[in-house]
Write a protein that holds these residues in place. Structure first.
Motif, PDB file in Angstrom:
ATOM      1  N   MET A 144       0.836  -1.193   0.000  1.00  0.00           N
ATOM      2  CA  MET A 144       0.000   0.000   0.000  1.00  0.00           C
ATOM      3  C   MET A 144       0.871   1.242   0.000  1.00  0.00           C
ATOM      4  SD  MET A 144      -2.934   1.096   2.765  1.00  0.00           S
ATOM      5  CE  MET A 144      -3.802   2.646   2.546  1.00  0.00           C
ATOM      6  N   ARG A 145       0.526   2.219  -0.826  1.00  0.00           N
ATOM      7  CA  ARG A 145       1.248   3.491  -0.846  1.00  0.00           C
ATOM      8  C   ARG A 145       0.741   4.362   0.288  1.00  0.00           C
ATOM      9  NH1 ARG A 145       1.477   8.669  -2.746  1.00  0.00           N
ATOM     10  NH2 ARG A 145       3.490   9.296  -3.639  1.00  0.00           N
ATOM     11  N   LEU A 146       1.636   4.801   1.149  1.00  0.00           N
ATOM     12  CA  LEU A 146       1.268   5.553   2.337  1.00  0.00           C
ATOM     13  C   LEU A 146       1.304   7.052   2.076  1.00  0.00           C
ATOM     14  CD1 LEU A 146       3.376   3.554   4.974  1.00  0.00           C
ATOM     15  CD2 LEU A 146       0.988   3.175   4.302  1.00  0.00           C
ATOM     16  N   ASN A 147       0.247   7.743   2.489  1.00  0.00           N
ATOM     17  CA  ASN A 147       0.274   9.195   2.444  1.00  0.00           C
ATOM     18  C   ASN A 147       1.393   9.690   3.343  1.00  0.00           C
ATOM     19  OD1 ASN A 147      -1.026  11.926   1.950  1.00  0.00           O
ATOM     20  ND2 ASN A 147      -1.096  11.819   4.190  1.00  0.00           N
ATOM     21  N   THR A 148       2.240  10.599   2.838  1.00  0.00           N
ATOM     22  CA  THR A 148       3.450  10.990   3.564  1.00  0.00           C
ATOM     23  C   THR A 148       3.636  12.499   3.556  1.00  0.00           C
ATOM     24  OG1 THR A 148       4.519   8.895   2.942  1.00  0.00           O
ATOM     25  CG2 THR A 148       5.950  10.672   3.728  1.00  0.00           C
ATOM     26  N   GLN A 149       3.948  13.048   4.722  1.00  0.00           N
ATOM     27  CA  GLN A 149       4.311  14.458   4.828  1.00  0.00           C
ATOM     28  C   GLN A 149       5.834  14.570   4.775  1.00  0.00           C
ATOM     29  OE1 GLN A 149       2.515  16.890   7.820  1.00  0.00           O
ATOM     30  NE2 GLN A 149       0.547  15.838   7.737  1.00  0.00           N
ATOM     31  N   ILE A 150       6.337  15.402   3.876  1.00  0.00           N
ATOM     32  CA  ILE A 150       7.769  15.538   3.650  1.00  0.00           C
ATOM     33  C   ILE A 150       8.177  16.979   3.912  1.00  0.00           C
ATOM     34  CG2 ILE A 150       9.651  15.241   1.997  1.00  0.00           C
ATOM     35  CD1 ILE A 150       7.765  13.349   0.439  1.00  0.00           C
ATOM     36  N   GLN A 151       9.245  17.151   4.706  1.00  0.00           N
ATOM     37  CA  GLN A 151       9.758  18.485   5.004  1.00  0.00           C
ATOM     38  C   GLN A 151      11.282  18.463   5.013  1.00  0.00           C
ATOM     39  OE1 GLN A 151       6.884  18.791   8.709  1.00  0.00           O
ATOM     40  NE2 GLN A 151       7.719  20.817   8.324  1.00  0.00           N
ATOM     41  N   GLY A 152      11.886  19.603   4.694  1.00  0.00           N
ATOM     42  CA  GLY A 152      13.325  19.770   4.816  1.00  0.00           C
ATOM     43  C   GLY A 152      14.112  19.044   3.747  1.00  0.00           C
ATOM     44  N   GLN A 164      14.474  21.456   9.991  1.00  0.00           N
ATOM     45  CA  GLN A 164      15.358  22.599   9.807  1.00  0.00           C
ATOM     46  C   GLN A 164      16.778  22.151   9.457  1.00  0.00           C
ATOM     47  OE1 GLN A 164      15.075  25.347  13.150  1.00  0.00           O
ATOM     48  NE2 GLN A 164      12.919  24.823  13.437  1.00  0.00           N
ATOM     49  N   GLN A 165      17.130  20.888   9.783  1.00  0.00           N
ATOM     50  CA  GLN A 165      18.460  20.364   9.491  1.00  0.00           C
ATOM     51  C   GLN A 165      18.433  19.077   8.679  1.00  0.00           C
ATOM     52  OE1 GLN A 165      21.533  20.530  12.677  1.00  0.00           O
ATOM     53  NE2 GLN A 165      19.851  21.137  14.026  1.00  0.00           N
ATOM     54  N   TYR A 166      17.309  18.388   8.678  1.00  0.00           N
ATOM     55  CA  TYR A 166      17.244  17.069   8.048  1.00  0.00           C
ATOM     56  C   TYR A 166      16.010  16.966   7.148  1.00  0.00           C
ATOM     57  CZ  TYR A 166      20.209  16.320  12.144  1.00  0.00           C
ATOM     58  OH  TYR A 166      21.184  16.439  13.109  1.00  0.00           O
ATOM     59  N   LEU A 167      15.973  15.899   6.352  1.00  0.00           N
ATOM     60  CA  LEU A 167      14.798  15.558   5.571  1.00  0.00           C
ATOM     61  C   LEU A 167      13.906  14.688   6.445  1.00  0.00           C
ATOM     62  CD1 LEU A 167      13.176  15.258   2.896  1.00  0.00           C
ATOM     63  CD2 LEU A 167      14.612  13.256   2.408  1.00  0.00           C
ATOM     64  N   THR A 168      12.707  15.153   6.751  1.00  0.00           N
ATOM     65  CA  THR A 168      11.793  14.342   7.561  1.00  0.00           C
ATOM     66  C   THR A 168      10.675  13.797   6.682  1.00  0.00           C
ATOM     67  OG1 THR A 168      10.413  16.246   8.208  1.00  0.00           O
ATOM     68  CG2 THR A 168      12.276  15.691   9.635  1.00  0.00           C
ATOM     69  N   LEU A 169      10.383  12.509   6.876  1.00  0.00           N
ATOM     70  CA  LEU A 169       9.310  11.841   6.159  1.00  0.00           C
ATOM     71  C   LEU A 169       8.406  11.193   7.201  1.00  0.00           C
ATOM     72  CD1 LEU A 169      12.262  10.957   4.567  1.00  0.00           C
ATOM     73  CD2 LEU A 169      10.544  10.619   2.797  1.00  0.00           C
ATOM     74  N   ALA A 170       7.156  11.636   7.253  1.00  0.00           N
ATOM     75  CA  ALA A 170       6.199  11.142   8.241  1.00  0.00           C
ATOM     76  C   ALA A 170       5.013  10.521   7.514  1.00  0.00           C
ATOM     77  CB  ALA A 170       5.745  12.268   9.157  1.00  0.00           C
ATOM     78  N   PRO A 171       4.961   9.192   7.407  1.00  0.00           N
ATOM     79  CA  PRO A 171       3.836   8.554   6.718  1.00  0.00           C
ATOM     80  C   PRO A 171       2.640   8.338   7.644  1.00  0.00           C
ATOM     81  CG  PRO A 171       5.455   6.905   7.348  1.00  0.00           C
ATOM     82  CD  PRO A 171       6.009   8.230   7.781  1.00  0.00           C
ATOM     83  N   ASP A 172       1.454   8.357   7.061  1.00  0.00           N
ATOM     84  CA  ASP A 172       0.272   7.828   7.735  1.00  0.00           C
ATOM     85  C   ASP A 172       0.319   6.316   7.542  1.00  0.00           C
ATOM     86  OD1 ASP A 172      -0.851  10.317   8.429  1.00  0.00           O
ATOM     87  OD2 ASP A 172      -1.836  10.508   6.489  1.00  0.00           O
ATOM     88  N   LEU A 173       0.386   5.573   8.626  1.00  0.00           N
ATOM     89  CA  LEU A 173       0.371   4.121   8.510  1.00  0.00           C
ATOM     90  C   LEU A 173      -0.962   3.637   7.940  1.00  0.00           C
ATOM     91  CD1 LEU A 173       2.018   3.270  11.963  1.00  0.00           C
ATOM     92  CD2 LEU A 173       3.132   3.263   9.716  1.00  0.00           C
ATOM     93  N   ARG A 174      -0.977   2.432   7.446  1.00  0.00           N
ATOM     94  CA  ARG A 174      -2.197   1.858   6.872  1.00  0.00           C
ATOM     95  C   ARG A 174      -3.352   1.941   7.886  1.00  0.00           C
ATOM     96  NH1 ARG A 174      -3.143  -3.525   3.530  1.00  0.00           N
ATOM     97  NH2 ARG A 174      -1.011  -3.087   2.865  1.00  0.00           N
TER      98      ARG A 174
END
Length: 273
Positions: A1-9, A36-46
């Motif tokens: 399943m492709r997870l909806n993901t919030q991406i920042q930085g 502010q310093q890293y690439l953050t990836l926060a997925p909504d789990l299934r």
């Protein structure tokens, strides 16, 4: 399943995994700062947030989804920050992909999770529903906090009934609760009934680990979090007094400062193989 993901930085990837009930938005207390310093990836789990499903599933399918997530975003190396259920999934990913997972931050989580939550009455549900709804409409209203919040189930999730904590409850917790599917709840309950325990496997995880716990956590006790830290070969344990399961929303700046300091102490996390 492709997870909806919030991406920042941008930069070294930090994957932020939420708990139950939860969503990627609940991880904003971490992602807004770390991005502010890293690439953050926060997925909504299934079954959570915007990762909708109409089918029953088991906990193991979260790991299958996250393996696909690694491939989709070309994750060769990363640090994983997991809160509660997210911490358990982080441990599983570290065991399965030791070459990819360079560090772990476990928030209110454990390899053998144990709780000591008191029995819940009908009044608990009534007060919680009213307090949550009113706080959603009128965030951090002191009357609601004192009259309903402190009598609701919030009293087992937090110890510090402050405006900032209730702001997070209104902004992130209520929407996440409403977006958590029954299938997700069923999958978690099934796993809990089977008795999850990975303590004997923790010796295989050699990356730097930071384990954080709240003194009054009723959902996953601080003792079970410390037990996890004690069984990880390269781990540091922080314990916060007068806090509970949602302690990152009670003392956000303290937690973020401790994470920042720990990251500076482990530059090896960011060095490519």
């Amino acid at each position: 399943m492709r997870l909806n993901t919030q991406i920042q930085g941008q930069g070294f990837p930090i994957i932020c995994l939420h708990g139950h009930p939860g969503s990627s938005q609940c991880m904003s207390v971490f992602t807004h700062h770390l991005s502010q310093q890293y690439l953050t990836l926060a997925p909504d789990l299934r079954g959570y947030g915007k990762s909708y499903t109409r089918q029953r599933f088991e906990m193991k399918e979260h790991l299958q989804d996250l393996e696909t997530f690694f491939k989709e975003f070309n994750i060769d190396e990363c640090l994983i920050l997991g809160w509660s259920l997210g911490g358990i999934l982080a441990l599983e990913l570290a065991l399965k992909f030791p070459e990819k997972v360079k560090g772990l931050i476990l928030i209110a989580s454990a390899a053998r999770p144990r709780g000591n939550h008191p029995p819940i009455s009908i009044f608990d549900y009534v007060y919680t529903g009213l307090a949550g709804l009113i706080n959603w409409i009128f965030p951090s209203w002191r009357w609601n906090i004192e009259t309903l919040g402190k009598r609701s189930l919030f009293r087992y999730l937090i110890q510090q009934h402050t405006k900032i904590t209730y702001h997070y409850l209104a902004q992130d917790a209520v929407p996440a609760f409403l977006q958590t599917s029954g299938f997700a709840t069923d999958a978690l309950n099934q796993a809990l009934r089977l008795g999850y325990n990975r303590l004997e496997n923790l010796s295989q995880i050699h990356c730097p680990c930071l384990v954080l716990a709240g003194e009054c956590d009723r959902h996953i006790t601080a003792i079970s979090s410390q037990e996890t830290s004690d069984n990880l070969p390269n781990s540091q344990f922080y314990y916060y007094s007068n806090t509970a399961h949602l302690f990152p929303w009670e003392i956000p700046q303290t937690v973020l400062n401790d994470i920042d300091y720990w990251l500076t102490q482990h530059p090896e996390i960011f060095q490519s193989n």
